[in-house]
Design a protein around this motif. Sequence first.
Motif, short mmCIF file in Angstrom:
data_model
loop_
_atom_site.label_atom_id
_atom_site.label_comp_id
_atom_site.label_asym_id
_atom_site.label_seq_id
_atom_site.Cartn_x
_atom_site.Cartn_y
_atom_site.Cartn_z
N LEU A 194 0.77 -1.27 -0.15
CA LEU A 194 0.08 0.02 -0.14
C LEU A 194 0.74 1.20 0.00
N ARG A 195 1.87 1.25 0.81
CA ARG A 195 2.65 2.43 0.87
C ARG A 195 3.48 2.58 -0.34
N HIS A 196 3.81 1.91 -1.15
CA HIS A 196 4.80 2.00 -2.09
C HIS A 196 3.64 1.77 -3.62
N ASP A 197 2.54 1.52 -3.37
CA ASP A 197 1.66 1.44 -4.37
C ASP A 197 2.10 0.37 -5.37
N LEU A 198 2.22 -0.61 -4.90
CA LEU A 198 2.74 -1.90 -5.70
C LEU A 198 1.61 -2.97 -6.09
N TRP A 199 1.93 -3.63 -7.27
CA TRP A 199 0.80 -4.95 -7.50
C TRP A 199 1.26 -5.85 -6.75
N VAL A 200 0.62 -7.00 -6.32
CA VAL A 200 1.12 -8.09 -5.89
C VAL A 200 0.54 -9.41 -6.70
N LEU A 201 1.39 -10.14 -6.97
CA LEU A 201 0.82 -11.37 -7.65
C LEU A 201 1.05 -12.52 -6.46
#
Length: 394
Positions: A194-201
């Motif tokens: 959330l903090r680094h605005d990442l996608w998660v697979l």
Amino acid sequence: MKSFASRMARLGTETAFEVLAQARALEAQGRDVVHLEIGEPDFDTPAHVTTAATEALRTGHTHYVPASGIRDLRAAIAEEVARTRGIPVAPEQVVVTPGGKPILFFSILALVNEGDEVIYPNPGFPIYESVIRFVGAQAVPLPLREERQFGVDVDELARLITPRTRMVILNSPANPTGGVLGEKQLRAIADLALRHDLWVLSDEIYSRILYDGSCPSITRFPGLPERTILLDGFSKTFAMTGWRLGYGVMNREVAQALERLMINSNSCTAAFTQVAGVQALRGDQEPVRRMVEEFRRRRDFVVDGLNRIPGVRCLKPQGAFYVFPNITGTGYASPELSKLLLHEAGVATLSGTAFGSFGEGFLRLSYAASMESLKKGLERIQGCLARATAGSRG
Ligand code: PLP
């Protein structure tokens, strides 16, 4: 002579298929080989699922169907994922593909740019690194260490994140270690995403092959379902590797992007297998329960057996159907030992390095093999190492 496109030089492979070919070549010469390299259940697909498929073929499910999957199956998957992960899921968030692998391939293709960084588990399923590199992104290994039960060191993960990080890949229960990510680790990873605005697979293909405790999904944390592509499928849970049936759950926009990739590649997943998939999810779950119980028995047997071999130590994995013993005490490097065991002892295993550089010092053995094979395999490994030690002493 015409040459290949340069991206082909960046595409890796799965060593399991290569070792299987070598083992088959030895068998063709009359050698007896114990197969502990293959990552697939040795069980038959449940009969009611096979019956549903043949019935579907007889009743005309032999044509193109929607690229994202038939309505019934998308609905059944949405229900299953909502129930097991405790989140709301709409059928429009589901994309059905020929196996779970295309979800991994398409997600990276759709969401990762050239020059982006993707953090992936190492040791881990080799296709992650392969596809990341194939699209021109940088593959950043996240070491999974034995001393942490092959879990994620969240501080280390935080240090690996840069402004170029686009995605983080998780796999729980994991191939090749059998490790499971706990609630606390997942919560910390969710915070970072959330903090680094990442996608998660989140590769949850082994979610139902679990022996102790629970295997939470990162999608249970607020804000995560929108940024997570959850991968799961039928190959492992229902012993359907050859059917090629898997799926992903993601936000609707990403689902539309993956649908477009399906239209451009496969058109759709085979219709009759999807009809059978509905039966697999909604029908009798007793065959799955029995298979997992049998895997548990074998896991305990193999872990105990390996821990009795001098130079070998093995953690007890919580899920999937692999053990990942530490073999540093044998004095051999992993690729060398795997080769020795295949050629001298007739036991096919995979070197830990087939799963990335952090796999050095380990072997992967699959216990999706009969008890007799496992017994024979362990005896042969023990005998081979004893002979090798005696030889080096003499
Ligand atoms: N993810 C992991 C971690 C796996 O081990 C595998 C298969 O070995 C897959 C995904 C792909 O499975 P399939 O394409 O057969 O559904």
